[in-house]
Design a protein around this motif. Structure first.
Motif, PDB file in Angstrom:
ATOM      1  N   LEU A   1      20.881   7.822 -20.705  1.00 19.27           N
ATOM      2  CA  LEU A   1      19.996   6.985 -21.515  1.00 19.27           C
ATOM      3  C   LEU A   1      18.590   7.004 -20.935  1.00 19.27           C
ATOM      4  O   LEU A   1      18.404   6.906 -19.725  1.00 19.27           O
ATOM      5  N   SER A   2      17.612   7.161 -21.789  1.00 22.66           N
ATOM      6  CA  SER A   2      16.229   7.149 -21.314  1.00 22.66           C
ATOM      7  C   SER A   2      15.541   5.916 -21.896  1.00 22.66           C
ATOM      8  O   SER A   2      16.108   5.174 -22.685  1.00 22.66           O
ATOM      9  N   LEU A   3      14.307   5.730 -21.524  1.00 26.67           N
ATOM     10  CA  LEU A   3      13.542   4.593 -22.029  1.00 26.67           C
ATOM     11  C   LEU A   3      13.442   4.607 -23.545  1.00 26.67           C
ATOM     12  O   LEU A   3      13.514   3.584 -24.202  1.00 26.67           O
ATOM     13  N   SER A   4      13.317   5.816 -24.092  1.00 23.79           N
ATOM     14  CA  SER A   4      13.128   5.899 -25.544  1.00 23.79           C
ATOM     15  C   SER A   4      14.337   5.351 -26.304  1.00 23.79           C
ATOM     16  O   SER A   4      14.220   4.931 -27.442  1.00 23.79           O
ATOM     17  N   ALA A   5      15.478   5.365 -25.648  1.00 27.60           N
ATOM     18  CA  ALA A   5      16.675   4.849 -26.315  1.00 27.60           C
ATOM     19  C   ALA A   5      16.617   3.330 -26.497  1.00 27.60           C
ATOM     20  O   ALA A   5      17.410   2.753 -27.227  1.00 27.60           O
ATOM     21  N   VAL A   6      15.652   2.704 -25.843  1.00 27.88           N
ATOM     22  CA  VAL A   6      15.484   1.255 -25.954  1.00 27.88           C
ATOM     23  C   VAL A   6      14.966   0.863 -27.338  1.00 27.88           C
ATOM     24  O   VAL A   6      15.222  -0.217 -27.842  1.00 27.88           O
ATOM     25  N   LYS A   7      14.236   1.795 -27.969  1.00 26.07           N
ATOM     26  CA  LYS A   7      13.706   1.550 -29.317  1.00 26.07           C
ATOM     27  C   LYS A   7      14.858   1.149 -30.233  1.00 26.07           C
ATOM     28  O   LYS A   7      15.892   1.803 -30.263  1.00 26.07           O
TER      29      LYS A   7
ATOM     30  N   ARG B   1       6.095   9.259 -32.817  1.00 29.48           N
ATOM     31  CA  ARG B   1       4.869   9.546 -32.069  1.00 29.48           C
ATOM     32  C   ARG B   1       5.134  10.030 -30.643  1.00 29.48           C
ATOM     33  O   ARG B   1       4.508  10.976 -30.161  1.00 29.48           O
ATOM     34  N   GLU B   2       6.097   9.403 -29.957  1.00 23.36           N
ATOM     35  CA  GLU B   2       6.348   9.758 -28.559  1.00 23.36           C
ATOM     36  C   GLU B   2       6.883  11.169 -28.384  1.00 23.36           C
ATOM     37  O   GLU B   2       6.873  11.703 -27.274  1.00 23.36           O
ATOM     38  N   TYR B   3       7.389  11.759 -29.475  1.00 18.67           N
ATOM     39  CA  TYR B   3       7.954  13.109 -29.378  1.00 18.67           C
ATOM     40  C   TYR B   3       7.003  14.176 -29.945  1.00 18.67           C
ATOM     41  O   TYR B   3       7.385  15.332 -30.075  1.00 18.67           O
TER      42      TYR B   3
ATOM     43  N   GLN C   1       8.289  19.500 -38.471  1.00 23.78           N
ATOM     44  CA  GLN C   1       9.573  19.777 -39.122  1.00 23.78           C
ATOM     45  C   GLN C   1      10.770  19.341 -38.283  1.00 23.78           C
ATOM     46  O   GLN C   1      11.817  18.985 -38.821  1.00 23.78           O
ATOM     47  N   LYS C   2      10.619  19.327 -36.973  1.00 19.51           N
ATOM     48  CA  LYS C   2      11.758  18.963 -36.118  1.00 19.51           C
ATOM     49  C   LYS C   2      12.200  17.507 -36.322  1.00 19.51           C
ATOM     50  O   LYS C   2      13.334  17.150 -35.978  1.00 19.51           O
ATOM     51  N   THR C   3      11.333  16.698 -36.906  1.00 19.59           N
ATOM     52  CA  THR C   3      11.674  15.276 -37.095  1.00 19.59           C
ATOM     53  C   THR C   3      12.849  15.081 -38.047  1.00 19.59           C
ATOM     54  O   THR C   3      13.490  14.026 -38.027  1.00 19.59           O
ATOM     55  N   ALA C   4      13.130  16.093 -38.887  1.00 18.01           N
ATOM     56  CA  ALA C   4      14.294  15.970 -39.779  1.00 18.01           C
ATOM     57  C   ALA C   4      15.575  15.868 -38.947  1.00 18.01           C
ATOM     58  O   ALA C   4      16.495  15.134 -39.306  1.00 18.01           O
TER      59      ALA C   4
ATOM     60  N   VAL D   1      16.860  13.402 -24.247  1.00 12.88           N
ATOM     61  CA  VAL D   1      16.553  11.993 -23.939  1.00 12.88           C
ATOM     62  C   VAL D   1      17.760  11.091 -24.203  1.00 12.88           C
ATOM     63  O   VAL D   1      17.634   9.864 -24.158  1.00 12.88           O
ATOM     64  N   GLY D   2      18.901  11.691 -24.502  1.00 10.97           N
ATOM     65  CA  GLY D   2      20.116  10.888 -24.627  1.00 10.97           C
ATOM     66  C   GLY D   2      20.324  10.212 -25.968  1.00 10.97           C
ATOM     67  O   GLY D   2      21.133   9.296 -26.083  1.00 10.97           O
ATOM     68  N   LYS D   3      19.623  10.672 -27.002  1.00 10.98           N
ATOM     69  CA  LYS D   3      19.825  10.088 -28.340  1.00 10.98           C
ATOM     70  C   LYS D   3      21.091  10.626 -29.000  1.00 10.98           C
ATOM     71  O   LYS D   3      21.607  10.024 -29.932  1.00 10.98           O
ATOM     72  N   CYS D   4      21.554  11.799 -28.551  1.00 12.98           N
ATOM     73  CA  CYS D   4      22.836  12.327 -29.035  1.00 12.98           C
ATOM     74  C   CYS D   4      23.526  12.967 -27.837  1.00 12.98           C
ATOM     75  O   CYS D   4      22.861  13.384 -26.881  1.00 12.98           O
TER      76      CYS D   4
END
Lengths: 363, 363
Positions: A3-9, B23-25, B177-180, B218-221
């Motif tokens: 988990l990173s900081l961005s996952a806090v969103k 924005r952060e990405y 495009q990567k935002t999809a 970043v651990g989102k998936c």
């Protein structure tokens, strides 16, 4: 999983479609099978170039309902009408329409596993308008008669045969359409000062008003908008006060001489201290081009009536007011008008070398 | 203001456009003027009728990017490309395109207050394809040369004149495009097992992969999808391994013989343990009609290649897997194909009375 900081969103809830989102305000129950294409949740886009023409710190947005799944606001009503038809056990739906209604009816009916019948007058040649409904699997029947006869027949059919009528007289359609008002309030945090809307059959202005009033009643907004309805000059019965036997306008989606929701619309006008005005086809086309070429928004000609009307009465808008213009349909629905009425430059026969191109560009 | 129980429901944050949302990405800063039409946030729609053809508890969704503001996924890249061009002080942008890129470039450039030049080969007659760009205010220049020469000229123009190139070589386009991929993960809560995507220039498959990898990092998936790219049989260089000099397919948006992102796409295939396959025009049209007439979703023919491909290789999908098919463009972009390839019933000459109509309906 790292988990990173961005996952806090905070996790963003996916949009569940308008019935699920606004279930508590709609006549559905746990028994209603929801037929949805995740319609609604359309963007409320600022239009600064048009706001600048008004000045006086007026903020202007468009509710761009052309980004619904079949390209028009009709999807809002159709998800309700088709879900309720399915709940009632219908195996087929029917409507008389040559435009956006037929496309929405076909898409939702087919998704719900029902047949979709569309009645049109014979000799109606503009197949392009029906291409979308046909691809969705509509069964189109052309009768030897005019549009009024088609309407009469579908009403009778729905009474004596097992098919559900999904024309605008279907009461669930306005229930679905009112959710556009909810979305506007949810986005702005309150109702706008003015709502500008194209008026044809007058159902949508009535639906928006229902939505604003319902949200006001439960405290979601602390004011109600002034409802400004705009009709095309050649089809403006609500402005002149009498039906128009042969309505004519480039804005085909509002080319209606005797609106089904006439009385409702007049009541909305009084209750909201709003007004009806007419805009000419020239004003509509100007607004249509302006939206595309300065704001980057491509709508149906009929949709542009709301912006044309706003510009016509701009001196009446209070300083600092917030205005929302409703854009009911996607410009891609009517490519012919785009080709015919674009004023852009198209230069041909340029030599295939950089200097010639630069010269043609004025560089 | 009276508060009721319903007001307890958490306020839904309005979608701010994809740059603000992610924005952060993205390579933007506080100095970047964001040119946005609130693109992105397109629905991820379940397609149960197609899932049923696969069976084995496989879940299938489409990412319906045809609901972006100009009707295609190109808006994702263009909001980035135009915002960065504006940040760099550009007064004009240029591209060589006859389709979705020209429409997106024109809409965003004009919204950002820039001129938009579109270079095309002379004698290119299908004005309909350019109608949208023209209405957005594009300045279209037709050169005495072919499409490759047009591409070469716009590249040179961008080097020696004050115009910014927004063709696919613009590096900011893939960033947008990567935002999809981000949106898909945000909706599903993880990456899908498979991503099926139409492949022409091969930029989009590369962009999706970038997005999934960045989110994974970043651990989102906690997993990455297998990337399945589908090309039209008459334009399948990535399948055959060599450029196609005269690509031919009904799916014009992927009619490309020598993809700009060839190497990137091959790297994505290896890294994701994915594959490339070709689908025939007949398979594409079957999927195109199936999506419309059973799921209620109208896409461009090229978009349907992802679903056609999925159905072709369906026996390879693991039981219980989650699959996302990318639909890149709105079916309204190509009404001619809809008219020509609908297989719906259109009955004419029916008497204008209820019995005749009921009989025609088979009731």
């Amino acid at each position: 999983m790292t988990l990173s900081l961005s996952a806090v969103k905070p996790h963003r809830q996916p949009w569940p479609g308008l019935i699920e989102q606004y279930r508590e305000y709609l006549p559905v129950s746990d028994q209603t099978p929801i037929v949805t294409l995740l319609e609604g949740n359309t963007p409320l886009i600022p239009i600064p170039a048009i706001a600048e023409r008004i000045g006086r710190q007026v903020r202007v947005f468009v509710k761009y309902d052309g980004l619904n799944p079949t390209g028009s606001f009709k999807d809002r009503g159709m998800t309700m009408a088709i879900s309720k038809a399915k709940e009632a056990g219908a195996k087929a739906v029917i409507c008389a329409s040559t435009g956006n209604t037929s496309a929405a009816a076909a898409a939702y009916a087919r998704r719900g596993g029902m047949r979709a019948f569309v009645l049109i007058p014979d000799g109606y040649v503009a197949l392009g308008k029906l291409a979308q409904a046909l691809l969705y699997g509509a069964e189109v029947l052309a009768i030897k008669g005019n549009f009024d006869q088609a309407l009469e027949i579908v009403r009778e059919m729905a009474e004596s045969y097992p098919v559900t009528l999904v024309n605008s007289v279907n009461p669930f359609r306005l229930e679905g359409q009112k959710t556009a008002a909810f979305e506007i309030v949810d986005t702005l945090g309150n109702a706008p000062d003015w709502l500008c809307i194209p008026v044809g059959n007058a159902g949508n202005i009535s639906a928006y008003w229902m939505g604003f009033c319902q949200y006001h009643q439960v405290g979601k907004c602390d004011r109600l908008p002034r409802m400004m309805g705009f009709q095309a000059a050649g089809a403006s019965p609500l402005v002149t006060g009498k039906p128009v036997p042969h309505p004519e306008t480039i804005a085909t989606a509002i080319r209606i001489g005797n609106p089904a929701s006439w009385e409702k619309a007049v009541a909305v006008k009084s209750a909201s201290m709003g007004n009806f005005h007419s805009v000419t086809d020239a004003e509509i086309l100007d607004a249509y081009r302006l939206l595309a070429s300065e704001e980057g928004i491509f709508c149906e000609p009929a949709s542009a009536a709301s912006v044309a009307g706003l510009l016509q009465v701009k001196d009446q808008i209070p300083t600092g007011a917030t205005v929302v213009c409703v854009l009911t349909g996607n410009g891609l629905k009517d490519p012919d008008t785009a080709i015919k009425h674009s004023q852009s430059q198209f230069k041909q026969g340029i030599e295939a070398e950089i200097k010639a191109v630069a010269e043609a560009m004025g560089l």
